[in-house]
Design a protein around this motif. Structure first.
Motif, PDB file in Angstrom:
ATOM      1  N   LEU A 335       0.831  -1.209   0.000  1.00  0.00           N
ATOM      2  CA  LEU A 335       0.000   0.000   0.000  1.00  0.00           C
ATOM      3  C   LEU A 335       0.867   1.261   0.000  1.00  0.00           C
ATOM      4  O   LEU A 335       0.557   2.248  -0.674  1.00  0.00           O
ATOM      5  CB  LEU A 335      -0.963  -0.004   1.195  1.00  0.00           C
ATOM      6  N   GLU A 336       1.972   1.198   0.727  1.00  0.00           N
ATOM      7  CA  GLU A 336       2.867   2.381   0.731  1.00  0.00           C
ATOM      8  C   GLU A 336       3.426   2.630  -0.662  1.00  0.00           C
ATOM      9  O   GLU A 336       3.592   3.765  -1.088  1.00  0.00           O
ATOM     10  CB  GLU A 336       3.993   2.184   1.754  1.00  0.00           C
ATOM     11  N   LEU A 342      -1.708   3.674   5.953  1.00  0.00           N
ATOM     12  CA  LEU A 342      -2.845   3.309   6.805  1.00  0.00           C
ATOM     13  C   LEU A 342      -2.397   3.271   8.255  1.00  0.00           C
ATOM     14  O   LEU A 342      -1.232   2.964   8.549  1.00  0.00           O
ATOM     15  CB  LEU A 342      -3.374   1.924   6.438  1.00  0.00           C
ATOM     16  N   SER A 343      -3.335   3.557   9.153  1.00  0.00           N
ATOM     17  CA  SER A 343      -3.034   3.407  10.588  1.00  0.00           C
ATOM     18  C   SER A 343      -2.992   1.901  10.885  1.00  0.00           C
ATOM     19  O   SER A 343      -3.485   1.094  10.086  1.00  0.00           O
ATOM     20  CB  SER A 343      -4.129   4.071  11.418  1.00  0.00           C
ATOM     21  N   ARG A 349      -7.850  -4.085   9.737  1.00  0.00           N
ATOM     22  CA  ARG A 349      -9.157  -4.351   9.115  1.00  0.00           C
ATOM     23  C   ARG A 349      -8.982  -4.846   7.668  1.00  0.00           C
ATOM     24  O   ARG A 349      -9.635  -5.793   7.249  1.00  0.00           O
ATOM     25  CB  ARG A 349     -10.022  -3.078   9.148  1.00  0.00           C
ATOM     26  N   VAL A 350      -8.058  -4.219   6.962  1.00  0.00           N
ATOM     27  CA  VAL A 350      -7.812  -4.633   5.573  1.00  0.00           C
ATOM     28  C   VAL A 350      -7.299  -6.079   5.543  1.00  0.00           C
ATOM     29  O   VAL A 350      -7.764  -6.909   4.745  1.00  0.00           O
ATOM     30  CB  VAL A 350      -6.802  -3.669   4.897  1.00  0.00           C
ATOM     31  N   THR A 376     -12.139   0.885   5.197  1.00  0.00           N
ATOM     32  CA  THR A 376     -11.763   2.034   6.028  1.00  0.00           C
ATOM     33  C   THR A 376     -12.666   3.238   5.782  1.00  0.00           C
ATOM     34  O   THR A 376     -12.620   4.203   6.545  1.00  0.00           O
ATOM     35  CB  THR A 376     -10.317   2.475   5.730  1.00  0.00           C
ATOM     36  N   GLY A 377     -13.451   3.183   4.716  1.00  0.00           N
ATOM     37  CA  GLY A 377     -14.285   4.337   4.378  1.00  0.00           C
ATOM     38  C   GLY A 377     -13.492   5.478   3.767  1.00  0.00           C
ATOM     39  O   GLY A 377     -14.033   6.519   3.418  1.00  0.00           O
ATOM     40  N   LYS A 378     -12.174   5.270   3.572  1.00  0.00           N
ATOM     41  CA  LYS A 378     -11.339   6.322   2.974  1.00  0.00           C
ATOM     42  C   LYS A 378     -11.569   6.369   1.473  1.00  0.00           C
ATOM     43  O   LYS A 378     -11.842   5.326   0.870  1.00  0.00           O
ATOM     44  CB  LYS A 378      -9.852   5.970   3.181  1.00  0.00           C
TER      45      LYS A 378
END
Ligand SMILES: CC(=O)SCCNC(=O)CCNC(=O)[C@H](O)C(C)(C)COP(=O)(O)OP(=O)(O)OC[C@H]1O[C@@H](n2cnc3c(N)ncnc32)[C@H](O)[C@@H]1OP(=O)(O)O
Ligand SMILES: O=C(O)CCC(=O)C(=O)O
Ligand SMILES: [Mg+2]
Length: 466
Positions: A335-336, A342-343, A349-350, A376-378
């Motif tokens: 992801l980075e 992400l926190s 959660r992912v 995450t709703g992001k």
């Protein structure tokens, strides 16, 4: 590492390799393969047995033209039975070396040439002497050496040398040796007939061809025979790509340009129609692809944890896939790379969602973006995924079982999903790569699957969440 080893490769893709069931090379393909082998720095290439057919003859002729012009620098070897008529044909092509063989085990003498041991010595000596007297370098191979009475084998080798052979090929024609037996055989032959330059030709019927070749080198063989992708009679012989890297690893000797091996494998895969499984050593799609969380954590920290060599030496790169075997280090790093921090809580959660998707073979970058948004709703869809996706529609030949083509397509690296469909096309495949070049390579690999008649590619411009 053992130092002071002198060894080279003889690649026989064009001779032994074309003895693979279903494999025929065109004249043009023979020449292209020969060029590629020479470009990869292989010492000797066995380009065929010119008495077999007009196309083999023409291929050798063209290869020899390029050899004279300096475009092919490997020593060019032609195969020949121990008969003057075969030797004449090879001599007419002015090859660098004629490789004469004769089955010398009692089984071969009785079943094939119906010779006594003495009559065989006579024929072998005559053919070698004939080629030698005409100024040709000769390798003689006692075929089925591994099952030949060793006293007689030594007599054969002595005769071959006296008649002018400067190399002797020891053939494990049925592939029954193990490394200990291979090394024992070479040590006995070298003790009985010192000063001989030996080749080893190992079939892979017991999966020991590479190990036997290494044992032969340790015991004094100076050339080992191989074919790209391990092609050859039945299950084939020592694969060029594997033995080249194994020799580098074990003896520190460069016998081929390692950065050319993958291209060689792809070329021969395309021309032979024999697909390499993705988990094939060195050049297989998965050779540097990691999966489980613990492994990916290791390679992200230091690739040596799960790789004995740097893939860049092979002009390859490492990768990792994400599915339910993944862990936080892998997902975070992926992801980075896409610019999505992400926190810890969001990451958890992912990852839980990935673990619940037990049937998903692999998450693409686009899949991960969607998952992050959902979990995450992001809104992160503005960050473009690194990878390019395409939808490839495939038509199969009418006499082909579509499912077998679909299965083959699904094992190609970069093919994410394969579905059989009705309508104009038979199969639709989703493919994913890091560049259009990579997509092109995947589609080329798909096109070389037997039974596929045509493809249509649609590049994905935008993917909307369901
Ligand atoms: C272990 C290996 O892979 S060795 C390499 C094997 N390579 C090949 O077979 C190349 C492809 N072969 C061919 O194109 C054909 O078999 C040819 C042109 C070589 C010969 O074809 P044909 O004359 O029709 O003979 P056929 O293939 O039926 O039988 C082989 C003949 O060669 C003889 N023979 C076999 N090996 C050898 C040898 N090393 N030296 C001399 N003669 C041999 C056999 O005894 C048999 O002779 P016969 O016709 O008198 O019975
Ligand atoms: O000519 C050689 O060295 C090998 C012949 C061959 O292919 C074999 O014996 O398997
Ligand atoms: Mg063979």
């Amino acid at each position: 590492m053992t130092h002071g080893i002198r060894v080279g490769l003889l690649d026989s893709t064009l001779r032994e390799g074309e003895q693979t069931p279903g494999v025929v090379f065109t004249r043009e393909q023979r020449v292209e393969i020969a060029r590629a082998l020479s470009g990869a720095g292989i010492s000797m290439i066995e380009v065929g047995h010119p008495a077999v057919s007009p196309d083999v003859y023409d291929g050798v002729k063209e290869i020899m033209r390029l050899r004279r012009e300096g475009e092919i620098t490997s020593e060019v070897v032609a195969h020949s039975r121990a008969v003057r008529s075969d030797v004449d044909i090879a001599m007419g092509l002015e090859v660098d070396r004629i490789a004469i063989w004769y089955g010398v085990s009692d089984i071969h003498l009785a079943a094939k040439t119906r010779d006594t041991r003495e009559a065989a010595l006579q024929k072998i000596g005559d053919a070698i002497q004939y080629a030698h007297d005409h100024g040709f370098r000769v390798r003689f191979t006692p075929e089925d050496a591994s099952r030949t009475d060793q006293e007689y084998l030594i007599q054969v080798i002595r005769t071959a040398r006296e008649c002018g052979a400067d190399r002797i090929g020891v053939a494990d024609t049925v592939g029954l040796l193990d490394p200990e037996q291979t090394s024992g055989l070479f040590r006995r032959l070298r003790a009985a007939e010192p000063g001989v330059e030996y080749d080893f030709h190992g079939h892979n019927d017991l999966g020991c061809a590479v190990a036997n070749s290494l044992a032969a080198i340790s015991a004094g063989a100076t050339i080992v025979h191989c074919t790209v992708n391990g092609l050859g009679e039945r299950v084939g012989i020592t694969p060029t790509q594997v033995i080249a890297v194994a020799i580098k690893q074990k003896f520190g000797v460069d016998v081929a340009r390692l950065d050319r091996l993958r291209d060689l494998s792809v070329l021969v895969e395309r021309y032979s129609g024999i697909q390499m499984p993705p988990n094939y050593p060195i050049t297989g799609d998965f050779a540097f692809v990691h999966k489980s969380g613990v492994h990916v954590q290791g390679i992200l920290s230091d690739p040596r944890t799960y790789e004995f060599m740097d893939p860049s030496l092979l002009n390859r790169s490492r990768d990792y896939v994400i599915d339910k075997y993944t862990g936080k280090h892998a997902v975070k790093a992926r992801l980075e790379r896409m610019g999505i921090p992400l926190s810890d809580d969001e990451l958890t959660r992912v990852i839980s969602a990935i673990k619940r998707a037990e049937d998903t073979r692999s998450f693409s970058d686009a899949d991960l973006v969607e998952l992050v948004e959902r979990e995450t709703g992001k809104r992160v869809s503005s960050s473009t995924p690194d990878n390019i996706e395409a939808m490839v529609s495939v038509k199969c030949e009418s006499n082909i079982y579509t499912t077998s083509v679909a299965r083959r397509l699904s094992s190609i690296q970069g093919v994410r999903q394969v579905v059989e469909v009705s309508g104009e096309y038979d199969i639709v495949a989703w493919v994913e790569g890091s560049s259009t070049k990579e997509i092109n390579r995947i589609i080329e690999a798909m096109r070389s699957v037997k039974g596929l008649s045509s493809t249509k590619t649609d590049m994905v411009l935008k993917k909307l969440p369901a």
